[in-house]
Design a protein around this motif. Structure first.
Motif, mmCIF file in Angstrom:
data_model
loop_
_atom_site.group_PDB
_atom_site.id
_atom_site.type_symbol
_atom_site.label_atom_id
_atom_site.label_comp_id
_atom_site.label_asym_id
_atom_site.label_seq_id
_atom_site.Cartn_x
_atom_site.Cartn_y
_atom_site.Cartn_z
ATOM 1 N N MET A 68 30.173 38.413 53.157
ATOM 2 C CA MET A 68 30.204 37.177 53.398
ATOM 3 C C MET A 68 32.226 36.616 54.443
ATOM 4 N N GLY A 69 31.488 37.449 56.008
ATOM 5 C CA GLY A 69 32.706 36.938 56.999
ATOM 6 C C GLY A 69 34.354 37.168 56.712
ATOM 7 N N GLY A 70 33.612 38.831 56.883
ATOM 8 C CA GLY A 70 35.299 39.072 56.825
ATOM 9 C C GLY A 70 35.956 39.599 55.188
ATOM 10 N N VAL A 71 35.196 39.492 54.075
ATOM 11 C CA VAL A 71 35.405 39.626 52.600
ATOM 12 C C VAL A 71 33.732 40.311 51.953
ATOM 13 N N THR A 72 34.103 41.036 51.827
ATOM 14 C CA THR A 72 32.650 41.522 50.226
ATOM 15 C C THR A 72 33.210 41.447 49.500
ATOM 16 N N ARG A 73 32.198 40.853 49.071
ATOM 17 C CA ARG A 73 32.691 40.114 47.387
ATOM 18 C C ARG A 73 31.837 40.989 46.691
ATOM 19 N N LEU A 74 32.105 41.441 45.554
ATOM 20 C CA LEU A 74 31.374 42.022 44.613
ATOM 21 C C LEU A 74 30.997 41.676 43.724
ATOM 22 N N GLY A 75 29.225 41.998 42.790
ATOM 23 C CA GLY A 75 29.094 41.712 41.771
ATOM 24 C C GLY A 75 28.885 43.488 41.107
ATOM 25 N N GLY A 105 38.193 46.580 57.289
ATOM 26 C CA GLY A 105 38.532 45.384 57.525
ATOM 27 C C GLY A 105 38.695 44.641 56.227
ATOM 28 N N ASN A 106 37.185 44.471 56.057
ATOM 29 C CA ASN A 106 37.379 43.162 54.902
ATOM 30 C C ASN A 106 37.854 43.341 53.938
ATOM 31 N N GLU A 107 38.392 42.001 53.691
ATOM 32 C CA GLU A 107 39.509 41.505 52.379
ATOM 33 C C GLU A 107 38.091 42.242 51.378
ATOM 34 N N ILE A 108 38.404 42.917 50.130
ATOM 35 C CA ILE A 108 37.158 42.822 48.495
ATOM 36 C C ILE A 108 38.103 41.833 47.592
ATOM 37 N N ASP A 109 37.060 41.006 47.494
ATOM 38 C CA ASP A 109 37.110 40.072 46.673
ATOM 39 C C ASP A 109 36.463 40.231 45.063
ATOM 40 N N LEU A 110 35.832 40.016 43.861
ATOM 41 C CA LEU A 110 34.785 39.126 43.785
ATOM 42 C C LEU A 110 35.034 38.218 42.047
ATOM 43 N N GLU A 111 34.472 37.607 41.510
ATOM 44 C CA GLU A 111 34.550 36.377 40.497
ATOM 45 C C GLU A 111 34.368 37.158 39.248
ATOM 46 N N VAL A 112 34.798 36.549 37.935
ATOM 47 C CA VAL A 112 34.493 36.264 36.743
ATOM 48 C C VAL A 112 34.645 35.107 36.247
ATOM 49 N N LEU A 113 33.794 35.169 35.188
ATOM 50 C CA LEU A 113 34.465 33.805 34.186
ATOM 51 C C LEU A 113 35.575 33.719 33.678
ATOM 52 N N GLU A 145 33.660 28.163 34.527
ATOM 53 C CA GLU A 145 35.432 28.016 35.289
ATOM 54 C C GLU A 145 35.932 29.738 35.982
ATOM 55 N N CYS A 146 35.275 30.285 37.112
ATOM 56 C CA CYS A 146 35.483 31.065 37.414
ATOM 57 C C CYS A 146 36.911 32.154 38.265
ATOM 58 N N HIS A 147 37.225 32.416 37.607
ATOM 59 C CA HIS A 147 38.722 33.341 38.695
ATOM 60 C C HIS A 147 38.353 34.748 39.669
ATOM 61 N N CYS A 148 38.566 34.148 41.017
ATOM 62 C CA CYS A 148 38.344 34.643 41.773
ATOM 63 C C CYS A 148 39.620 36.257 42.094
ATOM 64 N N MET A 149 39.061 37.349 41.802
ATOM 65 C CA MET A 149 40.283 37.888 42.115
ATOM 66 C C MET A 149 40.317 39.247 43.199
#
Length: 162
Positions: A68-75, A105-113, A145-149
C-alpha cells in the motif's frame, strides 16, 4: 516463512475457528479458487501470501503482505489449535521481519478488531503499537471497530498490554 502453495491454501480453508473467531473462517477451497478470492487467485497468492511451517513442515500459520504505497499491511492467520498458546507473537514477528526484508523502506502495519484482545496482546508482544482506531467494512458486509497497529522494531520503550 516460505511462499504459499496451493496445498497450503486448501488446508487453510479447512481451518475452523470457534466463535467469536469464526468470522476468520474462509469459504471452501473450491469456491475460493472458482471465485479467485484472496489466495484462491494464483497470481495474488504468489505475490502476497506466505506460510509458516514447523520443523516437521506442518503448516502453522500464514501471512499476507499487502502493498500500500510505502506501507506493507499484514494479514495473519494462525492454525486454530495453536491459538491462545503464545504462538501468535512469533508469527507476527516472522511476518514483520519478512516484510522488512522484502521492502526495507516500508512501514509495516496490520488491522485488528478491537474486541480481539488475544490478538492485540500477541501483536504488542511482537512489537506492534496501536496508532489509530476506526470503523471499517468487514468481509461479511458488517462494520467493525479496528485498531491499526504499526510495527516498531524498538518496541521496548512502549508499554505492553498485560
Amino acid at each position: 516463512m516460505k511462499p504459499m502453495e496451493e496445498t497450503h491454501a486448501a488446508l487453510i480453508c479447512q481451518w475452523a475457528y470457534e466463535p467469536p473467531y469464526h468470522i476468520y473462517n474462509f469459504p471452501a477451497w473450491e469456491d475460493m479458487k472458482k471465485d479467485e478470492i484472496e489466495f484462491g487467485d494464483p497470481v495474488l497468492r504468489k505475490e502476497q501470501y506466505w506460510v509458516a511451517v514447523n520443523e516437521a513442515d506442518e503448516l502453522i500459520g500464514y501471512a499476507q503482505l499487502f502493498p500500500m504505497g510505502g506501507v506493507t499491511r499484514l494479514g495473519l492467520g494462525l492454525r486454530p489449535d495453536l491459538c491462545g498458546r503464545g504462538k501468535g507473537s512469533l508469527l507476527a514477528q516472522s511476518a514483520a521481519s519478512l516484510a522488512l526484508s522484502l521492502k526495507p523502506g516500508n512501514e509495516i502495519d496490520l488491522e485488528v478488531l478491537t474486541w480481539n484482545q488475544r490478538a492485540i496482546r500477541a501483536y504488542e508482544k511482537a512489537g506492534f503499537v496501536i496508532t489509530d482506531t476506526y470503523f471499517r467494512l468487514l468481509l461479511q458486509g458488517d462494520t467493525g471497530e479496528c485498531h491499526c497497529m504499526v510495527f516498531t522494531p524498538d518496541y521496548r520503550c512502549y508499554p505492553q498490554t498485560k
